[in-house]
Design a protein around this motif. Structure first.
Motif, mmCIF file in Angstrom:
data_model
loop_
_atom_site.group_PDB
_atom_site.id
_atom_site.type_symbol
_atom_site.label_atom_id
_atom_site.label_comp_id
_atom_site.label_asym_id
_atom_site.label_seq_id
_atom_site.Cartn_x
_atom_site.Cartn_y
_atom_site.Cartn_z
ATOM 1 N N CYS A 323 -27.697 -63.060 -40.665
ATOM 2 C CA CYS A 323 -28.182 -61.689 -40.755
ATOM 3 C C CYS A 323 -29.664 -61.696 -41.118
ATOM 4 C CB CYS A 323 -27.388 -60.909 -41.796
ATOM 5 S SG CYS A 323 -25.645 -60.701 -41.379
ATOM 6 N N ILE A 410 -27.666 -52.245 -42.425
ATOM 7 C CA ILE A 410 -26.532 -52.015 -41.533
ATOM 8 C C ILE A 410 -26.709 -50.642 -40.895
ATOM 9 C CG2 ILE A 410 -24.038 -51.746 -41.328
ATOM 10 C CD1 ILE A 410 -23.657 -53.607 -43.640
ATOM 11 N N VAL A 482 -25.686 -55.046 -37.208
ATOM 12 C CA VAL A 482 -26.673 -55.722 -38.052
ATOM 13 C C VAL A 482 -27.488 -56.666 -37.178
ATOM 14 C CG1 VAL A 482 -25.266 -55.573 -40.147
ATOM 15 C CG2 VAL A 482 -25.083 -57.587 -38.686
#
Length: 556
Positions: A323, A410, A482
């Motif tokens: 991420c 997010i 994400v």
């Protein structure tokens, strides 16, 4: 004549897995060994890692009843790695396999204890010679109190972040504790172990920290000298032979003689932005997303290059999709690609890879796709059913910390089209991709990228999801996304070495007195990650080979 400040038999530069094994092998042969570590902490990227080691036909898997052979290991190398040049020659592969088993036995003889990582599959188990049961092993928990004052100088890793006494092979089950009785039982075992350690006052180390901790304990007891805060800045030669190093300690330059050799095992150049720009080739980056040891800046590699050492695979790294937002660095969303209800898409909204493949394969696929449709970063998309099934933070399933949504780490939207606009993804492309994906995913199939067909895919999936633990539709809004980038755990190109770990010059001849292992070398794994712990194994095995060769000790 050089005016030496100190003189030893064998100098080891670095303090990761390869460094310690090389030091222990040389010390066992009777050499006076000095380990020089640039940072104030020992352990390098190995201590920060899971501490898993991947070696075919090793005695740990044999003790667990898993059949294997050197021949199958060679077959696996041939079909997975292929012909990538001198770093993975037949001779180096054979040396890796031959030394690997002996190295494990050597470490067991010094008191290290390991356990097989059952069902932690090779990363290409369907290839000839592959093993679905896995060839990896990891250290058993180790009480850090045995290190005394040195415990405070040990680089901490995964379990310290989680504040759990958890083994690496258990981690993949923790966030699925609500998905099967087995996962729940493993979670309960980890919790019980953690509580017991706290009550008893033990400092139980696991993962890479345990691996380094155990070797540090053996090294200290065995007389290996370790100096932290000492950076090697150059190699000293006489008549073409490396005879020592130039180092800096407390701002003062020191010259240390190495009568039998110098082993460079200080990692690659993951944090050296200039080098990464220069050598990145078709995988351009500046190390901005690396997870490697902060000291991984390439000085020993540059020192060897200055005296004519040959290099290869300088554009390569141990890629791992992560991420992009730092808020999600420790989130279980970094495992979401391997679970049903989640996919990767590029800027056109198209999938481009089997998301559950090996981390290195997925990272390389991002680079390959990016010139066609932006895939760096790509987007990981999942639905609300995914959110309800899995814990993404340290809390209960279904809970997403509000700050993750508020900050934009997010993205959330009621429909796929709205989500696509938030992420600058083509809305029609994303909607079409999900519709096509769902049609087959409901039956546990992926005819486009074959997700869920490999033992690796299923090993990291959801044991409570049917019909396929690795694949499921995205059909319940709201939807989430994400950003994902190709992070890395270190570079894996560098010095070319022979089967003994000797560094080669431009004429493919060994540079006398100079050895190397690990991420400052061109890896024997080539451009593939063969199984969990492949990078650590490469470092440790050739560190062992170097320690033996430098001291002319042929058996351990």
């Amino acid at each position: 004549m050089t005016n030496w400040d100190d003189s030893v038999d064998f100098i080891v530069v670095g303090s990761g897995g390869g460094a310690f094994v090389g030091a222990l092998a040389a010390r066992h042969a009777g050499a006076r060994v000095l380990m020089l570590e640039k940072r104030d902490l020992v352990g390098g990227s190995t201590a920060m890692s899971g501490g898993i080691v991947w070696i075919p036909a090793n005695p740990v898997m044999a003790a667990a009843g898993i059949p294997d052979s050197v021949s199958d290991g060679m077959t696996y190398f041939e079909h997975v790695v292929g012909d990538v040049g001198p770093s993975s020659s037949i001779e180096r592969r054979r040396a890796f396999l031959d030394h690997g088993s002996k190295m494990v036995t050597f470490l067991q003889g010094r008191g290290l204890r390991f356990e097989h990582c059952m069902n932690n599959s090779d990363y290409y188990p369907e290839y000839p010679g592959g093993r679905a049961a896995g060839r990896a092993f990891e250290p058993k928990p180790f009480d850090g109190r045995k290190l005394g004052d040195w415990l405070s100088k040990l680089q901490l890793g995964l379990a310290a972040t989680l504040q759990l006494v958890v083994k690496t092979n258990e981690m993949r089950y923790l966030s699925s504790y609500n998905r099967s009785l087995r996962c729940f039982g493993i979670g309960a075992r980890v919790a019980t172990r953690t509580i017991a350690a706290r009550v008893s006052g033990r400092r139980m180390l696991t993962n890479g920290t345990a691996l380094i901790g155990r070797m540090l304990h053996v090294a200290l007891r065995g007389g290996v000298e370790i100096r932290t805060g000492t950076a090697v800045r150059g190699l000293l030669t006489e008549n073409g032979r490396v005879v020592g190093v130039r180092a800096v300690r407390d701002g003062q330059e020191i010259l240390v003689e190495a009568r039998k050799g110098v082993l460079l095992a200080a990692g690659g150049f993951a944090h050296n932005a200039e080098m990464r720009r220069k050598y990145s080739g078709d995988q351009p980056n500046e190390g901005q997303w690396t997870m490697a040891n902060p000291g991984d800046e390439g000085e020993p590699l540059l020192a060897a290059m200055e005296i004519g050492a040959k290099t290869d695979l300088m554009d390569e790294a141990w890629w791992i999709p992560m991420c992009a937002d730092p808020l999600l660095a420790e989130s279980a969303l970094n495992m979401a690609r391997q679970r049903p209800g989640s996919i990767f898409v590029d800027a056109s909204g198209q999938r481009f890879v089997n998301e559950t493949a090996s981390k290195m394969a997925v990272g390389k696929a991002m680079y390959e796709r990016d010139p066609v449709n932006r895939a760096i970063p790509c987007w990981q998309v999942f639905d609300d059913a995914f959110r309800k099934r899995y814990a993404v933070d340290k809390g209960l399933p279904g809970k997403i910390p509000p700050q993750w949504l508020e900050s934009g780490a997010i993205k959330r939207a009621a429909t796929l089209e709205e989500l696509a606009r938030l992420c600058d993804i083509d809305p029609a492309g994303l909607a079409s991709t999900v519709t096509r994906f769902n049609e087959h995913a409901r039956n546990g199939l992926d005819p486009e990228f074959h997700r869920g067909e490999s033992a690796l895919d299923r090993a990291y999936g959801d044991p409570g999801y049917k019909p396929n633990p690795a694949i499921g539709p995205l059909d319940r809004g709201p939807f989430y996304a994400v950003q994902v980038v190709p992070s890395d755990i270190g570079t894996c190109g560098g010095l070319v070495t022979d089967p003994n770990g000797q560094v080669l010059n431009q004429d493919d001849q060994p540079i006398p007195g100079l050895y190397a292992s690990g991420n400052n070398t061109a890896t024997v794994m080539g451009r593939r990650y063969l199984g969990p712990g492949a990078s650590i194994a490469d470092s440790m095995v050739f560190g062992y080979a170097a320690g033996l060769h430098a001291t002319r000790e042929q058996t351990a």
